[in-house]
Design a protein around this motif. Structure first.
Motif, PDB file in Angstrom:
ATOM      1  N   SER A  43       0.821  -1.215   0.000  1.00 46.50           N
ATOM      2  CA  SER A  43       0.000   0.000   0.000  1.00 46.50           C
ATOM      3  C   SER A  43       0.855   1.266   0.000  1.00 46.50           C
ATOM      4  O   SER A  43       0.522   2.245  -0.657  1.00 46.50           O
ATOM      5  N   TYR A  44       1.953   1.222   0.748  1.00 45.01           N
ATOM      6  CA  TYR A  44       2.834   2.395   0.844  1.00 45.01           C
ATOM      7  C   TYR A  44       4.031   2.302  -0.099  1.00 45.01           C
ATOM      8  O   TYR A  44       4.926   3.127  -0.043  1.00 45.01           O
ATOM      9  N   ARG A  45       4.018   1.294  -0.965  1.00 45.78           N
ATOM     10  CA  ARG A  45       5.075   1.099  -1.973  1.00 45.78           C
ATOM     11  C   ARG A  45       6.473   1.105  -1.356  1.00 45.78           C
ATOM     12  O   ARG A  45       7.380   1.794  -1.812  1.00 45.78           O
ATOM     13  N   VAL A  46       6.622   0.311  -0.305  1.00 40.91           N
ATOM     14  CA  VAL A  46       7.917   0.191   0.354  1.00 40.91           C
ATOM     15  C   VAL A  46       8.787  -0.731  -0.483  1.00 40.91           C
ATOM     16  O   VAL A  46       8.432  -1.875  -0.728  1.00 40.91           O
ATOM     17  N   GLY A  47       9.924  -0.205  -0.923  1.00 41.59           N
ATOM     18  CA  GLY A  47      10.817  -0.989  -1.755  1.00 41.59           C
ATOM     19  C   GLY A  47      12.148  -1.283  -1.100  1.00 41.59           C
ATOM     20  O   GLY A  47      12.933  -2.073  -1.597  1.00 41.59           O
ATOM     21  N   GLY A  48      12.421  -0.642   0.013  1.00 42.29           N
ATOM     22  CA  GLY A  48      13.676  -0.857   0.720  1.00 42.29           C
ATOM     23  C   GLY A  48      13.458  -0.665   2.204  1.00 42.29           C
ATOM     24  O   GLY A  48      12.518  -0.011   2.622  1.00 42.29           O
ATOM     25  N   ILE A  49      14.350  -1.261   2.978  1.00 41.91           N
ATOM     26  CA  ILE A  49      14.241  -1.157   4.430  1.00 41.91           C
ATOM     27  C   ILE A  49      15.539  -0.567   4.959  1.00 41.91           C
ATOM     28  O   ILE A  49      16.613  -1.034   4.572  1.00 41.91           O
ATOM     29  N   PRO A  50      15.484   0.435   5.806  1.00 43.25           N
ATOM     30  CA  PRO A  50      14.265   1.041   6.315  1.00 43.25           C
ATOM     31  C   PRO A  50      13.687   2.062   5.349  1.00 43.25           C
ATOM     32  O   PRO A  50      14.416   2.705   4.599  1.00 43.25           O
ATOM     33  N   THR A  51      12.388   2.195   5.359  1.00 46.17           N
ATOM     34  CA  THR A  51      11.698   3.277   4.671  1.00 46.17           C
ATOM     35  C   THR A  51      10.972   4.080   5.736  1.00 46.17           C
ATOM     36  O   THR A  51      10.286   3.501   6.577  1.00 46.17           O
ATOM     37  N   THR A  52      11.161   5.378   5.711  1.00 50.18           N
ATOM     38  CA  THR A  52      10.485   6.262   6.652  1.00 50.18           C
ATOM     39  C   THR A  52       9.453   7.052   5.873  1.00 50.18           C
ATOM     40  O   THR A  52       9.788   7.697   4.869  1.00 50.18           O
ATOM     41  N   ILE A  53       8.224   6.979   6.325  1.00 51.19           N
ATOM     42  CA  ILE A  53       7.128   7.706   5.686  1.00 51.19           C
ATOM     43  C   ILE A  53       6.505   8.603   6.740  1.00 51.19           C
ATOM     44  O   ILE A  53       6.119   8.133   7.813  1.00 51.19           O
ATOM     45  N   ILE A  54       6.433   9.882   6.444  1.00 45.46           N
ATOM     46  CA  ILE A  54       5.835  10.837   7.375  1.00 45.46           C
ATOM     47  C   ILE A  54       4.521  11.307   6.773  1.00 45.46           C
ATOM     48  O   ILE A  54       4.492  11.846   5.659  1.00 45.46           O
ATOM     49  N   LEU A  55       3.453  11.069   7.523  1.00 43.65           N
ATOM     50  CA  LEU A  55       2.108  11.436   7.086  1.00 43.65           C
ATOM     51  C   LEU A  55       1.662  12.700   7.808  1.00 43.65           C
ATOM     52  O   LEU A  55       2.052  12.939   8.947  1.00 43.65           O
ATOM     53  N   ASP A  56       0.799  13.483   7.153  1.00 44.62           N
ATOM     54  CA  ASP A  56       0.204  14.613   7.857  1.00 44.62           C
ATOM     55  C   ASP A  56      -1.004  14.132   8.650  1.00 44.62           C
ATOM     56  O   ASP A  56      -1.333  12.939   8.649  1.00 44.62           O
ATOM     57  N   GLN A  57      -1.694  15.047   9.319  1.00 43.49           N
ATOM     58  CA  GLN A  57      -2.820  14.646  10.177  1.00 43.49           C
ATOM     59  C   GLN A  57      -3.988  14.085   9.384  1.00 43.49           C
ATOM     60  O   GLN A  57      -4.882  13.455   9.951  1.00 43.49           O
ATOM     61  N   ASN A  58      -3.988  14.246   8.062  1.00 42.45           N
ATOM     62  CA  ASN A  58      -5.039  13.693   7.213  1.00 42.45           C
ATOM     63  C   ASN A  58      -4.636  12.375   6.562  1.00 42.45           C
ATOM     64  O   ASN A  58      -5.360  11.838   5.735  1.00 42.45           O
ATOM     65  N   GLY A  59      -3.442  11.870   6.926  1.00 41.94           N
ATOM     66  CA  GLY A  59      -2.984  10.594   6.398  1.00 41.94           C
ATOM     67  C   GLY A  59      -2.310  10.686   5.037  1.00 41.94           C
ATOM     68  O   GLY A  59      -2.030   9.668   4.415  1.00 41.94           O
TER      69      GLY A  59
END
Length: 91
Positions: A43-59
């Motif tokens: 869903s978040y298209r993670v292709g490598g580890i670690p992947t850091t994804i920062i979401l806003d308050q609306n996701g």
């Protein structure tokens, strides 16, 4: 003070006992979840580890980083602070 920030780690598979022991000894205080089916990673298209994804308050994805190097923590803190400042402007 609660600033409305939540940190979550997601492991791509069932966590081995050694990893559980590490989390316990290191006193990890954020939520750590498993994604054994890979649904979240896809869903978040993670292709490598670690992947850091920062979401806003609306996701919405606001920042995405693959990998981690010493010094990255300052950049991540700045990105989080910028989102918190923006959230304060909207209040």
């Amino acid at each position: 003070m609660d600033r409305g920030v939540t940190f979550v780690s997601i492991d791509p598979e069932q966590r081995p006992k050694a990893a559980e022991d590490f989390l316990t000894t290191q006193k990890v205080v954020h939520t750590v979840l498993n994604d054994p089916t890979g649904d979240v990673f896809r869903s978040y298209r993670v292709g490598g580890i670690p992947t850091t994804i920062i979401l806003d308050q609306n996701g919405r994805i606001m920042f995405r980083h693959v990998g981690f190097s010493p010094g990255d923590e300052e950049r991540l803190a700045g990105e989080i602070e910028s989102l918190l400042a923006r959230k304060g402007d909207e209040a």
